[in-house]
Scaffold this motif. Structure first.
Motif, short mmCIF file in Angstrom:
data_model
loop_
_atom_site.label_atom_id
_atom_site.label_comp_id
_atom_site.label_asym_id
_atom_site.label_seq_id
_atom_site.Cartn_x
_atom_site.Cartn_y
_atom_site.Cartn_z
N LEU A 86 84.10 -5.24 18.50
CA LEU A 86 85.46 -4.70 18.65
C LEU A 86 85.83 -3.69 17.56
O LEU A 86 86.93 -3.16 17.55
CB LEU A 86 86.46 -5.86 18.65
CG LEU A 86 86.29 -6.83 19.82
CD1 LEU A 86 86.93 -8.17 19.51
CD2 LEU A 86 86.87 -6.24 21.10
N ILE A 88 86.25 -4.24 14.29
CA ILE A 88 87.21 -4.75 13.30
C ILE A 88 86.44 -5.00 12.00
O ILE A 88 86.25 -6.13 11.56
CB ILE A 88 87.92 -6.03 13.81
CG1 ILE A 88 88.47 -5.81 15.22
CG2 ILE A 88 89.04 -6.46 12.85
CD1 ILE A 88 89.10 -7.03 15.86
N ILE A 123 89.52 -1.67 17.80
CA ILE A 123 90.81 -2.29 18.15
C ILE A 123 91.94 -1.88 17.18
O ILE A 123 93.05 -1.58 17.64
CB ILE A 123 90.68 -3.85 18.23
CG1 ILE A 123 89.76 -4.24 19.38
CG2 ILE A 123 92.04 -4.53 18.35
CD1 ILE A 123 90.23 -3.89 20.77
N PRO A 134 97.67 -6.03 18.29
CA PRO A 134 96.21 -5.93 18.40
C PRO A 134 95.62 -6.91 19.42
O PRO A 134 94.74 -6.55 20.19
CB PRO A 134 95.72 -6.26 16.99
CG PRO A 134 96.88 -6.04 16.10
CD PRO A 134 98.12 -6.19 16.90
N CYS A 135 96.11 -8.17 19.40
CA CYS A 135 95.52 -9.17 20.30
C CYS A 135 95.74 -8.83 21.76
O CYS A 135 94.91 -9.17 22.60
CB CYS A 135 96.09 -10.55 20.01
SG CYS A 135 95.48 -11.18 18.46
N CYS A 138 93.31 -6.02 22.51
CA CYS A 138 91.98 -6.62 22.46
C CYS A 138 91.69 -7.38 23.74
O CYS A 138 90.59 -7.28 24.30
CB CYS A 138 91.95 -7.55 21.25
SG CYS A 138 90.42 -8.38 20.99
N LYS A 142 88.59 -6.49 26.17
CA LYS A 142 87.52 -7.48 26.41
C LYS A 142 87.40 -7.80 27.90
O LYS A 142 86.30 -7.80 28.45
CB LYS A 142 87.81 -8.77 25.63
CG LYS A 142 87.45 -8.64 24.17
CD LYS A 142 87.40 -9.97 23.48
CE LYS A 142 88.77 -10.50 23.19
NZ LYS A 142 88.85 -11.47 22.10
N CYS A 228 89.92 -13.97 13.05
CA CYS A 228 90.08 -12.52 13.14
C CYS A 228 91.20 -12.07 12.19
O CYS A 228 92.29 -12.65 12.19
CB CYS A 228 90.44 -12.16 14.58
SG CYS A 228 90.99 -10.46 14.72
N LEU A 230 93.12 -9.74 12.37
CA LEU A 230 94.28 -9.18 13.07
C LEU A 230 95.09 -10.26 13.79
O LEU A 230 96.13 -9.97 14.39
CB LEU A 230 93.83 -8.14 14.10
CG LEU A 230 92.95 -7.00 13.59
CD1 LEU A 230 92.56 -6.08 14.74
CD2 LEU A 230 93.69 -6.20 12.52
#
Ligand code: FES
Ligand code: ZN
Ligand code: ZN
Length: 323
Positions: A86, A88, A123, A134-135, A138, A142, A228, A230
Motif C-alpha cells: 500500500l 505506507i 495510500i 486513509p482507512c 485503503c 484493496k 498500521c 494510519l
C-alpha cells in the motif's frame, strides 16, 4: 497444573469461550476443525475451487494462509496469495517481506501488487489529495485490486482474514446506526456477479481473535505485529471492538453465540437496495455510474486509473507461471 481435556497431557491454553484446557496439539486441532466447520457450514469453499487469499502480513491473514494450506488437500482446492503493497513506508515493506516468507512456507503462489508501481503514489498521498480518511481510501483500493486480480486469475472466491471479533463489531456498528441493509453484506459468504465480481468468503468468521493470536504464537508463525500507522483509534468501530472484548471476558461465548444467531436470522434483514452495476470507465463493479476507485484516482491524480490498473494486473498474471 491443568491438563488437556482430550489427552491428559499438560495443557498450554485455556479457551474461556468453551471452558476448555488444551495441549498445543489439541488446540491446533480445535482451531483447524473450527475453520473446517465454518467452511462446510457456510459452503465457503468447494472441491475444485480456486481461492485467492488477501494476505496483508498481519496475524489473521497469515494464520488463515497456514490453515487453508493445511486444508487444501482434504477439500481439494487451489490456494493463491495476493499481497497489496500500500506504499505506507516501512510498515508496508515489512508486510511485503512477511508475505513472501509465508508464500514459501505454505507453498502457495504469491502475487504482489505494488500500489506505487501502479499509481505512482501510496495510500498516504491518495488520502491527502482526496481529503478522505486513509482507512476508507485503503478499503476501496484493496477491494478493487483484489477483485480485479481474482477476475484475471479466474478465482472462485476471495478469502479474507476477518475474524469473529471483527465481524461481530461491524455488525453491531451497523445495528447501532440502523444501517440494517448493510448487515446481509457482512455474512460469511457473499456471492459474486457474473465474471466481474468474485465471491467473498471469511473462513475465520467463527474464530476468536485471541485464538488466532495463540495459534500464531504456539506455531511460531511469523507476522507483522505493529498496527498500521494510519489507523484511527478514535472511531466508533475501534471502541466497539474494545468493549465487546470486555463483555466477552465477563460473559464467555457471548460473541460466537451472537454471530451464529445473527447468521440464522440474516434473511430477515432488509436486502441492500443498491444494485451492482459496472463502472462505465473500467467495467468493474460499482453501485453508481463510476466506481469508487476511478473516482478516487481521478480526484487525486487527475485521471481515473481503473483501466490502467486492470491492464497492469492482466500483464502480471500473464507473466506469472500460475496454472
Ligand atoms: Fe489501510 Fe492502514 S492498512 S490504512
Ligand atoms: Zn491434548
Ligand atoms: Zn472504474
Amino acid at each position: 497444573m491443568p491438563k488437556c481435556r482430550i489427552c491428559g497431557r499438560k495443557a498450554v491454553v485455556y479457551l474461556r469461550h468453551s471452558r476448555l484446557w488444551l495441549c498445543s496439539e489439541h488446540f491446533n486441532e480445535f482451531i483447524e476443525n473450527r475453520v473446517m466447520r465454518t467452511i462446510k457450514r457456510y459452503n465457503l469453499i468447494r472441491k475444485g475451487d480456486r481461492v485467492l487469499l488477501g494476505l496483508s502480513g498481519g496475524k489473521d491473514s497469515v494464520v488463515l494462509a497456514h490453515i487453508l494450506s493445511k486444508l487444501r488437500e482434504s477439500i481439494g482446492f487451489k490456494l493463491y496469495l495476493a499481497h497489496i503493497n500500500l506504499g505506507i513506508g516501512e510498515y508496508s515493506e515489512k508486510n511485503a517481506e512477511v508475505a513472501k516468507k509465508i508464500s514459501e512456507k505454505t507453498n502457495a503462489p504469491l502475487i504482489i501488487l505494488d500500489l506505487r508501481k501502479i499509481l505512482g503514489v501510496g495510500i498516504p498521498e491518495l488520502a491527502l489529495k482526496t481529503r478522505r480518511p486513509p482507512c476508507s481510501v485503503c478499503g476501496v483500493v484493496k477491494r478493487y485490486l483484489l477483485n480485479a486480480l481474482a477476475v484475471e486469475l479466474k478465482a472462485n472466491s476471495i478469502a479474507t482474514g476477518h475474524n469473529l471479533d471483527d465481524m461481530a463489531t461491524f455488525i453491531l456498528k451497523e445495528f447501532l446506526v440502523q444501517n440494517l441493509e448493510q448487515i446481509p453484506k457482512l455474512a460469511p459468504r457473499i456471492e459474486g456477479v457474473k465474471d466481474y465480481l468474485v465471491a467473498k468468503i471469511k473462513p475465520l468468521y467463527e474464530t476468536y481473535e485471541e485464538d488466532i493470536k495463540k495459534y500464531a504464537e504456539l506455531n511460531n508463525i511469523l507476522y507483522v505485529e505493529e498496527k498500521c500507522p494510519l489507523a484511527d483509534e478514535t472511531t466508533l468501530t475501534w471502541h466497539l471492538k474494545k468493549h465487546l472484548r470486555d463483555l466477552e471476558y465477563r460473559f464467555p461465548g457471548l460473541t460466537i453465540g451472537f454471530i451464529r444467531r445473527l447468521v440464522k436470522n440474516i434473511e430477515k434483514y432488509p436486502k441492500p437496495g443498491d444494485t451492482i452495476r459496472r463502472c462505465s470507465i473500467c467495467g468493474m463493479p460499482s453501485s453508481g455510474k463510476i466506481c469508487s476507485f476511478c473516482k478516487i484516482t481521478e480526484k487525486a491524480l487527475g485521471k481515473p486509473m481503473g483501466p490502467h490498473a486492470r491492464e497492469y494486473i492482466k500483464e502480471i498474471v500473464d507473466k506469472s507461471i500460475i496454472d
